[in-house]
Scaffold this motif. Structure first.
Motif, PDB file in Angstrom:
ATOM      1  N   LYS A  22      13.941  -4.987  -1.282  1.00 17.42           N
ATOM      2  CA  LYS A  22      13.894  -5.836  -2.579  1.00 17.42           C
ATOM      3  C   LYS A  22      12.641  -5.309  -3.211  1.00 17.42           C
ATOM      4  CE  LYS A  22      16.431 -10.092  -1.913  1.00 17.42           C
ATOM      5  NZ  LYS A  22      16.444 -11.226  -2.385  1.00 17.42           N
ATOM      6  N   GLY A  23      12.554  -5.794  -4.626  1.00 16.86           N
ATOM      7  CA  GLY A  23      11.351  -5.215  -5.528  1.00 16.86           C
ATOM      8  C   GLY A  23      11.388  -3.779  -5.696  1.00 16.86           C
ATOM      9  N   ASP A  24      10.196  -3.494  -6.295  1.00 17.42           N
ATOM     10  CA  ASP A  24      10.164  -2.214  -6.768  1.00 17.42           C
ATOM     11  C   ASP A  24       9.633  -1.128  -5.769  1.00 17.42           C
ATOM     12  OD1 ASP A  24      10.727  -2.577  -9.433  1.00 17.42           O
ATOM     13  OD2 ASP A  24       8.440  -3.314  -9.915  1.00 17.42           O
ATOM     14  N   GLY A  25       9.244  -1.636  -4.522  1.00 15.84           N
ATOM     15  CA  GLY A  25       8.879  -0.842  -3.546  1.00 15.84           C
ATOM     16  C   GLY A  25       7.535  -0.381  -3.533  1.00 15.84           C
ATOM     17  N   ILE A  26       7.139   0.234  -2.426  1.00 11.24           N
ATOM     18  CA  ILE A  26       5.740   1.044  -2.349  1.00 11.24           C
ATOM     19  C   ILE A  26       5.932   2.341  -2.768  1.00 11.24           C
ATOM     20  CG2 ILE A  26       3.820   1.460  -0.590  1.00 11.24           C
ATOM     21  CD1 ILE A  26       5.358  -0.418   1.132  1.00 11.24           C
ATOM     22  N   ARG A  27       5.122   2.737  -3.755  1.00 12.45           N
ATOM     23  CA  ARG A  27       5.459   3.811  -4.555  1.00 12.45           C
ATOM     24  C   ARG A  27       4.272   4.908  -4.312  1.00 12.45           C
ATOM     25  NH1 ARG A  27       8.572   3.040  -9.781  1.00 12.45           N
ATOM     26  NH2 ARG A  27      10.435   1.566  -9.073  1.00 12.45           N
ATOM     27  N   GLN A  28       4.869   6.266  -4.441  1.00  9.62           N
ATOM     28  CA  GLN A  28       3.951   7.579  -4.335  1.00  9.62           C
ATOM     29  C   GLN A  28       4.017   8.418  -5.458  1.00  9.62           C
ATOM     30  OE1 GLN A  28       1.004   9.057  -3.958  1.00  9.62           O
ATOM     31  NE2 GLN A  28       1.036   8.848  -1.671  1.00  9.62           N
ATOM     32  N   ASP A  29       3.365   8.813  -6.227  1.00  7.93           N
ATOM     33  CA  ASP A  29       3.610   9.726  -7.253  1.00  7.93           C
ATOM     34  C   ASP A  29       3.512  11.238  -6.791  1.00  7.93           C
ATOM     35  OD1 ASP A  29       3.840   7.903  -9.409  1.00  7.93           O
ATOM     36  OD2 ASP A  29       1.655   7.997  -9.685  1.00  7.93           O
TER      37      ASP A  29
ATOM     38  N   GLY B 156       0.836  -1.140   0.062  1.00 11.85           N
ATOM     39  CA  GLY B 156       0.123  -0.045  -0.113  1.00 11.85           C
ATOM     40  C   GLY B 156       0.708   1.284   0.055  1.00 11.85           C
ATOM     41  N   CYS B 157       0.234   2.447  -0.358  1.00 13.49           N
ATOM     42  CA  CYS B 157       0.977   3.624  -0.347  1.00 13.49           C
ATOM     43  C   CYS B 157      -0.225   4.733  -0.283  1.00 13.49           C
ATOM     44  CB  CYS B 157       1.556   3.799  -1.701  1.00 13.49           C
ATOM     45  SG  CYS B 157       2.834   5.239  -1.797  1.00 13.49           S
ATOM     46  N   THR B 158      -0.052   5.557   0.714  1.00 12.38           N
ATOM     47  CA  THR B 158      -1.348   6.451   1.018  1.00 12.38           C
ATOM     48  C   THR B 158      -0.370   7.778   1.276  1.00 12.38           C
ATOM     49  OG1 THR B 158      -1.085   5.959   3.431  1.00 12.38           O
ATOM     50  CG2 THR B 158      -2.492   4.825   1.886  1.00 12.38           C
ATOM     51  N   GLU B 159      -1.099   8.868   1.009  1.00 16.07           N
ATOM     52  CA  GLU B 159      -0.641  10.240   1.245  1.00 16.07           C
ATOM     53  C   GLU B 159      -0.898  10.603   3.007  1.00 16.07           C
ATOM     54  OE1 GLU B 159      -1.242  14.906   0.184  1.00 16.07           O
ATOM     55  OE2 GLU B 159      -2.557  13.479  -0.608  1.00 16.07           O
ATOM     56  N   LYS B 160      -0.088  11.082   3.457  1.00 12.69           N
ATOM     57  CA  LYS B 160       0.158  11.108   5.013  1.00 12.69           C
ATOM     58  C   LYS B 160      -0.700  12.603   5.218  1.00 12.69           C
ATOM     59  CE  LYS B 160       3.308  11.530   9.001  1.00 12.69           C
ATOM     60  NZ  LYS B 160       4.658  11.407   9.422  1.00 12.69           N
ATOM     61  N   SER B 161      -1.564  12.752   6.157  1.00 10.41           N
ATOM     62  CA  SER B 161      -2.362  13.715   6.392  1.00 10.41           C
ATOM     63  C   SER B 161      -2.218  14.543   7.557  1.00 10.41           C
ATOM     64  CB  SER B 161      -3.944  13.404   6.298  1.00 10.41           C
ATOM     65  OG  SER B 161      -4.127  12.545   7.376  1.00 10.41           O
ATOM     66  N   ASN B 162      -1.343  14.101   8.535  1.00 13.15           N
ATOM     67  CA  ASN B 162      -1.281  14.758   9.661  1.00 13.15           C
ATOM     68  C   ASN B 162       0.116  15.012   9.777  1.00 13.15           C
ATOM     69  OD1 ASN B 162      -0.245  12.108  10.073  1.00 13.15           O
ATOM     70  ND2 ASN B 162      -1.299  11.787  11.874  1.00 13.15           N
ATOM     71  N   ALA B 163       1.089  15.092   8.962  1.00 15.28           N
ATOM     72  CA  ALA B 163       2.330  15.394   8.990  1.00 15.28           C
ATOM     73  C   ALA B 163       2.816  17.073   9.443  1.00 15.28           C
ATOM     74  CB  ALA B 163       3.424  15.062   7.981  1.00 15.28           C
ATOM     75  N   SER B 164       3.693  17.419  10.207  1.00 13.73           N
ATOM     76  CA  SER B 164       3.953  18.887  10.447  1.00 13.73           C
ATOM     77  C   SER B 164       5.155  18.975   9.815  1.00 13.73           C
ATOM     78  CB  SER B 164       4.055  18.933  11.993  1.00 13.73           C
ATOM     79  OG  SER B 164       5.180  18.004  12.658  1.00 13.73           O
TER      80      SER B 164
ATOM     81  N   ALA C 257      11.414  21.171 -11.867  1.00  9.55           N
ATOM     82  CA  ALA C 257       9.773  21.034 -11.817  1.00  9.55           C
ATOM     83  C   ALA C 257       9.668  19.675 -12.696  1.00  9.55           C
ATOM     84  CB  ALA C 257       9.215  22.424 -12.605  1.00  9.55           C
ATOM     85  N   GLY C 258       8.426  18.933 -12.275  1.00 11.24           N
ATOM     86  CA  GLY C 258       8.201  17.716 -13.057  1.00 11.24           C
ATOM     87  C   GLY C 258       7.701  16.774 -12.168  1.00 11.24           C
ATOM     88  N   ASP C 259       7.323  15.719 -12.769  1.00  9.40           N
ATOM     89  CA  ASP C 259       6.638  14.529 -12.227  1.00  9.40           C
ATOM     90  C   ASP C 259       7.930  13.590 -11.509  1.00  9.40           C
ATOM     91  OD1 ASP C 259       3.992  15.472 -12.459  1.00  9.40           O
ATOM     92  OD2 ASP C 259       4.167  14.348 -14.631  1.00  9.40           O
ATOM     93  N   TYR C 260       7.685  12.841 -10.416  1.00 12.98           N
ATOM     94  CA  TYR C 260       8.638  12.198  -9.920  1.00 12.98           C
ATOM     95  C   TYR C 260       7.885  11.091  -8.870  1.00 12.98           C
ATOM     96  CZ  TYR C 260      11.936  15.755 -10.593  1.00 12.98           C
ATOM     97  OH  TYR C 260      12.791  16.975 -11.188  1.00 12.98           O
ATOM     98  N   THR C 261       8.608  10.165  -8.505  1.00 15.72           N
ATOM     99  CA  THR C 261       8.030   8.944  -7.673  1.00 15.72           C
ATOM    100  C   THR C 261       8.906   8.952  -6.477  1.00 15.72           C
ATOM    101  OG1 THR C 261       7.186   7.972  -9.567  1.00 15.72           O
ATOM    102  CG2 THR C 261       7.368   6.565  -7.559  1.00 15.72           C
ATOM    103  N   ILE C 262       8.343   8.697  -5.092  1.00 17.87           N
ATOM    104  CA  ILE C 262       9.092   8.456  -4.022  1.00 17.87           C
ATOM    105  C   ILE C 262       8.564   7.007  -3.696  1.00 17.87           C
ATOM    106  CG2 ILE C 262       8.896   8.864  -1.315  1.00 17.87           C
ATOM    107  CD1 ILE C 262       8.581  11.609  -1.800  1.00 17.87           C
ATOM    108  N   ALA C 263       9.616   6.268  -3.480  1.00 20.90           N
ATOM    109  CA  ALA C 263       9.562   4.738  -3.361  1.00 20.90           C
ATOM    110  C   ALA C 263      10.196   4.397  -2.123  1.00 20.90           C
ATOM    111  CB  ALA C 263      10.210   4.023  -4.471  1.00 20.90           C
ATOM    112  N   CYS C 264       9.308   3.705  -1.094  1.00 25.13           N
ATOM    113  CA  CYS C 264      10.061   3.029   0.079  1.00 25.13           C
ATOM    114  C   CYS C 264      10.187   1.520  -0.303  1.00 25.13           C
ATOM    115  CB  CYS C 264       9.111   3.078   1.249  1.00 25.13           C
ATOM    116  SG  CYS C 264       8.596   4.705   1.719  1.00 25.13           S
TER     117      CYS C 264
END
Length: 384
Positions: A115-122, A23-31, A103-110
């Motif tokens: 191993k593997g392609d990771g959990i990804r967030q655009d 899973g990969c979700t946006e964190k809503s409560n970060a400071s 400026a542009g599109d990227y991906t953050i992956a954990c």
């Protein structure tokens, strides 16, 4: 992505010493404490980010691993080339990596378990171009680009010596040529790894193969040939095929080096990555498991890291004199320690690593960690 080359137990230990699926979700409560700070919370099943859009320019990615596995964090271009990365983030630890992005599109992956392609967030970098930087940094980037290309150009003839010996069935000649053929690669490995597809072909270890890959048919590169030379002690037609393939893949690397995305922060982060390579593979003896030529790789990694640092030092010294003073001290100490394991300072004839005892390995590990800690701050120092 870079394949893991160490056992899970070793990875956990290395990550602790050095203090990225489902899973990969946006964190809503970060400071967040700034528009350019992205907080990432990594677990075994999630990769939560504090924001999906941020201004182009210098970005700080602050990662906290709340999972049970060692993880890695990657900032990727859309085609999976690596902008920046930080490996071996142990459970319960935090790491911060600084990157320079347009400026542009990227991906953050954990990658929990590395191993593997990771959990990804655009994610997206918005706004105009990156602010104009110190001309000395542009000069440093140009010089490092030239250095990286030179290392690739010098590697191919050495690889040919190695592969010609393999194809001729000359075990001793191939053994002698093996470690020298890897020096240029090890000096600039982060540049090669940034492409994503080359490293798994030429530098993966057997324990780094992805699930489902067959070592007899899918494993290629230096370390597969290393096994034939030192463990199997024989060369077959398959090894000749692997030798030709190694030349092909490294020629591809040589041609693509000039297209690598290089920035002052990627140089600084790459220097830290090289020290992490030492800590997680060379000091443990897992990198050159059969040949025990780990100290050759070790020295090459340190040389590559020092090259980046030296080029960036004029600016870093103005921004953080205490940091560069400490880096000078720790580079000198580590190089002095490595010199004890070779005949002279110009020789690449190092002691076989299986002859290096536990106490001496601990001393080497401590010296690496003493350098890696201040080196992790270099990227921030060049963008102050």
């Amino acid at each position: 992505m870079r394949p893991v080359r160490l056992s899970v137990a070793t990875a956990v230990a290395a990550a602790a010493a050095l203090t990225a699926v489902t899973g990969c979700t946006e964190k809503s409560n970060a400071s967040s404490s700034g528009d350019n700070l992205i907080e990432v919370t990594a677990t075994d099943s999630k990769c939560e980010v504090s924001k999906k859009e941020f201004p182009a320019g210098h970005v700080e990615i602050a990662v906290e691993n709340k999972g049970s596995k060692v993880t890695e964090i990657y900032l990727l271009f859309p085609d999976d080339r690596i902008v920046t990365e930080r490996e071996n983030i142990g459970p319960g630890t935090k790491q911060t990596v600084t990157a320079e992005v347009k400026a542009g599109d990227y991906t953050i992956a954990c990658k929990p378990g590395m191993k593997g392609d990771g959990i990804r967030q655009d994610v997206k970098a918005t706004g105009g171009t990156v602010a104009k930087r110190d001309p000395r940094l542009d000069k440093a980037v140009a010089a490092y680009r030239k250095y990286a290309q030179a290392q690739a150009d010098e590697t191919l003839p050495k690889v040919k010596v190695f592969t010609d010996a393999v194809k001729a069935g000359d075990l001793e000649a191939a053994k002698a040529a093996y470690a020298p053929s890897r020096i240029g690669w090890e000096r600039t490995e982060p540049v090669a790894e940034a492409f994503g597809d080359i490293d798994p072909k030429v530098d993966v270890r057997e324990d780094g193969l992805e699930e489902g890959q067959d070592p007899e048919t899918d494993w290629t590169g230096w370390h597969r040939l290393e096994r034939s030379l030192w463990k199997d002690k024989k060369l077959t037609d398959r090894d000749s095929e692997l030798a030709d393939l190694l030349v092909t893949d490294l020629t591809d690397w040589q041609k693509r080096v000039g297209t690598a995305e290089i920035t002052p922060t990627s140089m600084a982060n790459g220097a830290k990555e090289l020290l992490d390579e030492v800590a997680t593979g060379k000091v443990t003896g897992e990198e050159e498991f059969y040949s025990h030529t780990d100290l050759v790789d070790f020295k090459a990694n340190v040389e590559g890291a020092e090259e980046s640092y030296t080029l960036l030092k004029p600016v870093a010294a103005e921004n953080d004199a205490a940091l560069t003073k400490e880096l000078d001290k720790q580079f000198a100490a580590l190089n002095t320690l490595l010199d004890q394991y070779r005949e002279d300072k110009t020789s690449y004839e190092f002691t076989s690593y299986d002859k290096v005892g536990a106490a001496d390995r601990k001393e080497l590990s401590d010296a690496v960690n003493a350098l890696a800690e201040p080196l992790s701050k270099l990227a921030a120092a060049v963008v102050k």
